[in-house]
Write a protein that holds these residues in place. Sequence first.
Motif, PDB file in Angstrom:
ATOM      1  N   GLY A 106       8.031  18.849 -18.080  1.00 43.80           N
ATOM      2  CA  GLY A 106       8.903  18.853 -19.246  1.00 43.80           C
ATOM      3  C   GLY A 106       9.432  17.495 -19.631  1.00 43.80           C
ATOM      4  N   SER A 107       9.031  16.437 -18.925  1.00 50.09           N
ATOM      5  CA  SER A 107       9.587  15.111 -19.213  1.00 50.09           C
ATOM      6  C   SER A 107       8.708  14.385 -20.225  1.00 50.09           C
ATOM      7  N   SER A 108       9.115  13.174 -20.542  1.00 50.99           N
ATOM      8  CA  SER A 108       8.399  12.392 -21.535  1.00 50.99           C
ATOM      9  C   SER A 108       7.171  11.683 -20.939  1.00 50.99           C
ATOM     10  N   GLY A 109       6.822  11.983 -19.738  1.00 53.63           N
ATOM     11  CA  GLY A 109       5.641  11.378 -19.128  1.00 53.63           C
ATOM     12  C   GLY A 109       5.965  10.397 -18.017  1.00 53.63           C
ATOM     13  N   ARG A 110       7.221   9.946 -17.936  1.00 53.98           N
ATOM     14  CA  ARG A 110       7.610   9.029 -16.865  1.00 53.98           C
ATOM     15  C   ARG A 110       8.476   9.762 -15.869  1.00 53.98           C
ATOM     16  N   TRP A 111       8.171   9.638 -14.592  1.00 55.53           N
ATOM     17  CA  TRP A 111       8.942  10.316 -13.568  1.00 55.53           C
ATOM     18  C   TRP A 111      10.066   9.426 -13.034  1.00 55.53           C
ATOM     19  N   TYR A 112      10.037   8.142 -13.358  1.00 51.68           N
ATOM     20  CA  TYR A 112      11.102   7.245 -12.899  1.00 51.68           C
ATOM     21  C   TYR A 112      12.113   7.046 -14.020  1.00 51.68           C
ATOM     22  N   ARG A 113      13.300   6.589 -13.670  1.00 53.38           N
ATOM     23  CA  ARG A 113      14.398   6.501 -14.617  1.00 53.38           C
ATOM     24  C   ARG A 113      14.380   5.219 -15.441  1.00 53.38           C
ATOM     25  N   TRP A 114      13.856   4.146 -14.908  1.00 52.31           N
ATOM     26  CA  TRP A 114      13.880   2.875 -15.630  1.00 52.31           C
ATOM     27  C   TRP A 114      12.660   2.783 -16.495  1.00 52.31           C
ATOM     28  N   LEU A 163       0.831  -1.208   0.000  1.00 51.34           N
ATOM     29  CA  LEU A 163       0.000   0.000   0.000  1.00 51.34           C
ATOM     30  C   LEU A 163       0.863   1.254   0.000  1.00 51.34           C
ATOM     31  N   ALA A 164       1.948   1.270   0.770  1.00 46.42           N
ATOM     32  CA  ALA A 164       2.844   2.427   0.799  1.00 46.42           C
ATOM     33  C   ALA A 164       3.509   2.636  -0.562  1.00 46.42           C
ATOM     34  N   LEU A 201       3.145   5.925  -2.994  1.00 44.20           N
ATOM     35  CA  LEU A 201       4.305   6.644  -3.526  1.00 44.20           C
ATOM     36  C   LEU A 201       4.291   6.694  -5.045  1.00 44.20           C
ATOM     37  N   TRP A 202       3.878   5.603  -5.682  1.00 47.01           N
ATOM     38  CA  TRP A 202       3.812   5.570  -7.136  1.00 47.01           C
ATOM     39  C   TRP A 202       2.758   6.548  -7.646  1.00 47.01           C
ATOM     40  N   LEU A 203       1.599   6.578  -6.983  1.00 46.70           N
ATOM     41  CA  LEU A 203       0.539   7.507  -7.399  1.00 46.70           C
ATOM     42  C   LEU A 203       0.966   8.955  -7.210  1.00 46.70           C
ATOM     43  N   VAL A 204       1.640   9.264  -6.099  1.00 42.79           N
ATOM     44  CA  VAL A 204       2.126  10.630  -5.876  1.00 42.79           C
ATOM     45  C   VAL A 204       3.148  11.002  -6.940  1.00 42.79           C
TER      46      VAL A 204
END
Length: 53
Positions: free
Chosen positions: A45-53, A29-30, A34-37
Amino acid sequence: MVPLLLVLLLALILFGAGFAIKILWWVALAVLVLWLVGFVARPSGSSGRWYRW
């Protein structure tokens, strides 16, 4: 005496597994929160993904 010990051991194992599964549900759940936030608060300005992988 042996059947009583086996029943007590089984109860102990099931209690431990239930506790571990409950902890894993809270961890899942945590991570979901975190993923939803991160999904909502991603940089514009990014391509839509906030994570690097």
